[in-house]
Design a protein around this motif. Structure first.
Motif, PDB file in Angstrom:
ATOM      1  N   VAL A 245      87.799  33.443  22.866  1.00 23.81           N
ATOM      2  CA  VAL A 245      86.514  34.010  22.461  1.00 23.81           C
ATOM      3  C   VAL A 245      86.411  35.434  23.006  1.00 23.81           C
ATOM      4  CG1 VAL A 245      84.002  33.731  22.533  1.00 23.81           C
ATOM      5  CG2 VAL A 245      85.486  31.699  22.541  1.00 23.81           C
ATOM      6  N   PHE A 246      86.524  36.418  22.111  1.00 21.16           N
ATOM      7  CA  PHE A 246      86.474  37.812  22.523  1.00 21.16           C
ATOM      8  C   PHE A 246      85.024  38.277  22.704  1.00 21.16           C
ATOM      9  CE2 PHE A 246      90.714  37.518  20.595  1.00 21.16           C
ATOM     10  CZ  PHE A 246      91.475  38.138  21.575  1.00 21.16           C
ATOM     11  N   ASP A 247      84.872  39.445  23.300  1.00 19.44           N
ATOM     12  CA  ASP A 247      83.534  39.926  23.653  1.00 19.44           C
ATOM     13  C   ASP A 247      82.677  40.257  22.441  1.00 19.44           C
ATOM     14  OD1 ASP A 247      85.032  42.113  22.944  1.00 19.44           O
ATOM     15  OD2 ASP A 247      84.546  43.309  24.720  1.00 19.44           O
ATOM     16  N   ASP A 248      83.304  40.419  21.268  1.00 21.18           N
ATOM     17  CA  ASP A 248      82.536  40.745  20.060  1.00 21.18           C
ATOM     18  C   ASP A 248      82.341  39.523  19.165  1.00 21.18           C
ATOM     19  OD1 ASP A 248      85.062  40.326  19.129  1.00 21.18           O
ATOM     20  OD2 ASP A 248      85.368  42.320  18.304  1.00 21.18           O
ATOM     21  N   ALA A 249      82.629  38.334  19.685  1.00 23.88           N
ATOM     22  CA  ALA A 249      82.520  37.113  18.877  1.00 23.88           C
ATOM     23  C   ALA A 249      81.061  36.737  18.639  1.00 23.88           C
ATOM     24  CB  ALA A 249      83.238  35.968  19.575  1.00 23.88           C
ATOM     25  N   ASP A 250      80.850  35.973  17.592  1.00 17.21           N
ATOM     26  CA  ASP A 250      79.562  35.338  17.362  1.00 17.21           C
ATOM     27  C   ASP A 250      79.532  34.136  18.314  1.00 17.21           C
ATOM     28  OD1 ASP A 250      77.495  33.646  16.504  1.00 17.21           O
ATOM     29  OD2 ASP A 250      77.726  34.225  14.403  1.00 17.21           O
ATOM     30  N   LEU A 251      78.891  34.303  19.454  1.00 15.63           N
ATOM     31  CA  LEU A 251      78.973  33.309  20.516  1.00 15.63           C
ATOM     32  C   LEU A 251      78.349  31.974  20.126  1.00 15.63           C
ATOM     33  CD1 LEU A 251      78.210  35.509  23.654  1.00 15.63           C
ATOM     34  CD2 LEU A 251      80.419  34.931  22.642  1.00 15.63           C
ATOM     35  N   GLU A 252      77.260  32.029  19.389  1.00 15.72           N
ATOM     36  CA  GLU A 252      76.611  30.791  18.973  1.00 15.72           C
ATOM     37  C   GLU A 252      77.508  30.010  18.030  1.00 15.72           C
ATOM     38  OE1 GLU A 252      72.295  29.250  17.307  1.00 15.72           O
ATOM     39  OE2 GLU A 252      72.503  31.247  18.181  1.00 15.72           O
ATOM     40  N   ALA A 253      78.164  30.718  17.111  1.00 18.56           N
ATOM     41  CA  ALA A 253      79.088  30.058  16.185  1.00 18.56           C
ATOM     42  C   ALA A 253      80.276  29.479  16.944  1.00 18.56           C
ATOM     43  CB  ALA A 253      79.560  31.043  15.119  1.00 18.56           C
ATOM     44  N   ALA A 254      80.760  30.219  17.936  1.00 15.59           N
ATOM     45  CA  ALA A 254      81.890  29.736  18.726  1.00 15.59           C
ATOM     46  C   ALA A 254      81.510  28.480  19.504  1.00 15.59           C
ATOM     47  CB  ALA A 254      82.362  30.833  19.678  1.00 15.59           C
ATOM     48  N   ALA A 255      80.327  28.468  20.098  1.00 15.19           N
ATOM     49  CA  ALA A 255      79.870  27.295  20.850  1.00 15.19           C
ATOM     50  C   ALA A 255      79.737  26.082  19.937  1.00 15.19           C
ATOM     51  CB  ALA A 255      78.548  27.599  21.544  1.00 15.19           C
ATOM     52  N   LYS A 256      79.180  26.291  18.749  1.00 15.14           N
ATOM     53  CA  LYS A 256      79.047  25.191  17.792  1.00 15.14           C
ATOM     54  C   LYS A 256      80.433  24.727  17.319  1.00 15.14           C
ATOM     55  CE  LYS A 256      74.427  26.366  16.037  1.00 15.14           C
ATOM     56  NZ  LYS A 256      73.790  25.137  16.550  1.00 15.14           N
ATOM     57  N   GLY A 257      81.351  25.686  17.172  1.00 15.23           N
ATOM     58  CA  GLY A 257      82.709  25.340  16.759  1.00 15.23           C
ATOM     59  C   GLY A 257      83.405  24.462  17.787  1.00 15.23           C
ATOM     60  N   VAL A 258      83.215  24.787  19.071  1.00 12.64           N
ATOM     61  CA  VAL A 258      83.818  23.969  20.126  1.00 12.64           C
ATOM     62  C   VAL A 258      83.136  22.605  20.203  1.00 12.64           C
ATOM     63  CG1 VAL A 258      84.242  23.790  22.609  1.00 12.64           C
ATOM     64  CG2 VAL A 258      84.602  25.973  21.438  1.00 12.64           C
ATOM     65  N   ARG A 259      81.834  22.580  20.007  1.00 13.17           N
ATOM     66  CA  ARG A 259      81.125  21.287  19.982  1.00 13.17           C
ATOM     67  C   ARG A 259      81.753  20.357  18.954  1.00 13.17           C
ATOM     68  NH1 ARG A 259      74.659  20.025  19.191  1.00 13.17           N
ATOM     69  NH2 ARG A 259      74.872  17.855  18.537  1.00 13.17           N
ATOM     70  N   SER A 260      82.040  20.897  17.793  1.00  8.65           N
ATOM     71  CA  SER A 260      82.601  20.088  16.720  1.00  8.65           C
ATOM     72  C   SER A 260      84.073  19.785  16.944  1.00  8.65           C
ATOM     73  CB  SER A 260      82.417  20.821  15.385  1.00  8.65           C
ATOM     74  OG  SER A 260      83.068  20.139  14.342  1.00  8.65           O
ATOM     75  N   ALA A 261      84.871  20.826  17.177  1.00  5.25           N
ATOM     76  CA  ALA A 261      86.325  20.671  17.232  1.00  5.25           C
ATOM     77  C   ALA A 261      86.827  20.196  18.585  1.00  5.25           C
ATOM     78  CB  ALA A 261      87.002  21.999  16.875  1.00  5.25           C
ATOM     79  N   GLY A 262      86.025  20.341  19.637  1.00  3.85           N
ATOM     80  CA  GLY A 262      86.456  19.891  20.954  1.00  3.85           C
ATOM     81  C   GLY A 262      86.159  18.430  21.210  1.00  3.85           C
TER      82      GLY A 262
END
Length: 250
Positions: free
Chosen positions: A30-47
């Motif tokens: 997760v880079f500093d310019d990422a959509d953090l909310e989307a990344a968190a939701k992505g990990v919730r689902s895929a993790g």
């Protein structure tokens, strides 16, 4: 990995070909310019899909230090909302139990090791009381580089979070794993979205998503994740024998 090595060694006696689709420890960069909310939701689902009992699970997050606090707060919030239960107990149930008592004990032993290593369990970390082999969705934070959890496949509802300072460090550390099955990159920078996947040495690399499987594309890994491919025309070739018959028409 160990089971796959035994299969390959056994197959060597009769020179049989084997297809090894083994473990993974998928980094989520997760880079500093990422959509953090989307990344968190992505990990919730895929993790936590299948309770984390998935070889491509998004189980190892590397997040830029400048956004680590914000991302971790978002991830912990997402994970704390995951509903655990048996099939049929409600439409809101997202994940179920571990596959067996023995595996549940392995996951809980890994969490004991996390505690012994002095790492922070921000949410979860325990068995759920009652019948069945249920474990709380867990996030381990402030993980230092080289910690055992960064390279050991737990295969349960456990996601670790570590930080990085530079792109170079992120790529190098993501590649420092005995498994090379899958990885993901989260960024809104188009140049980075092209350069980072090229340098990540994994069989599948997603950009701004994770664990999205397409039947027409190959699935499989490198290094300790085995060899051979599932899905796509590559799999058809992998499970086929090529035979050549040539006639002399003279």
């Amino acid at each position: 990995m160990g089971s796959g090595q035994k299969v390959a060694a056994s197959a060597a006696n009769t020179v049989k070909r084997v297809h090894l689709e083994l473990g993974g420890k998928a980094p989520v960069v997760v880079f500093d310019d990422a959509d953090l909310e989307a990344a968190a939701k992505g990990v919730r689902s895929a993790g936590f899909w299948n309770g984390g009992q998935e070889c491509g699970s998004a189980c190892r997050v590397l997040v830029h230090e400048s956004v680590a606090k914000q991302f971790t707060e978002l991830l912990v919030r997402e994970v704390s909302e995951i509903s655990v239960g048996t099939p049929g107990t409600g439409d809101d149930v997202e994940i179920g139990s571990m596959i067996s008592k023995a595996h549940s004990q392995r996951v809980l032993a890994a969490l004991d090791d996390v505690r012994k290593d002095g790492l922070t369990i921000a949410v979860g970390g325990n068995a759920i009381e009652g019948p069945g082999y249920f474990i709380e969705p867990t996030v381990v934070t402030d993980v230092p580089a080289g910690a055992a959890i960064t390279s050991t496949e737990i295969f349960g509802p456990v996601v670790s979070v570590e930080t990085f300072s530079t792109d170079e460090e992120a790529i190098t550390r993501a590649n420092e794993t005995p498994y090379e099955l899958a990885a993901s990159v989260w960024t809104t920078n188009s140049a980075r979205s092209l350069s980072a996947p090229r340098r990540l040495d994994f069989g599948t690399v997603w950009v701004n998503s994770h664990l999205v499987i397409a039947n027409e594309m190959p699935w499989g890994g490198f290094k300790g994740s085995g060899y051979g491919r599932d899905l796509s025309v590559y799999a058809l070739e992998d499970f086929s024998r090529t035979k050549h018959v040539m006639y002399n028409h003279g």
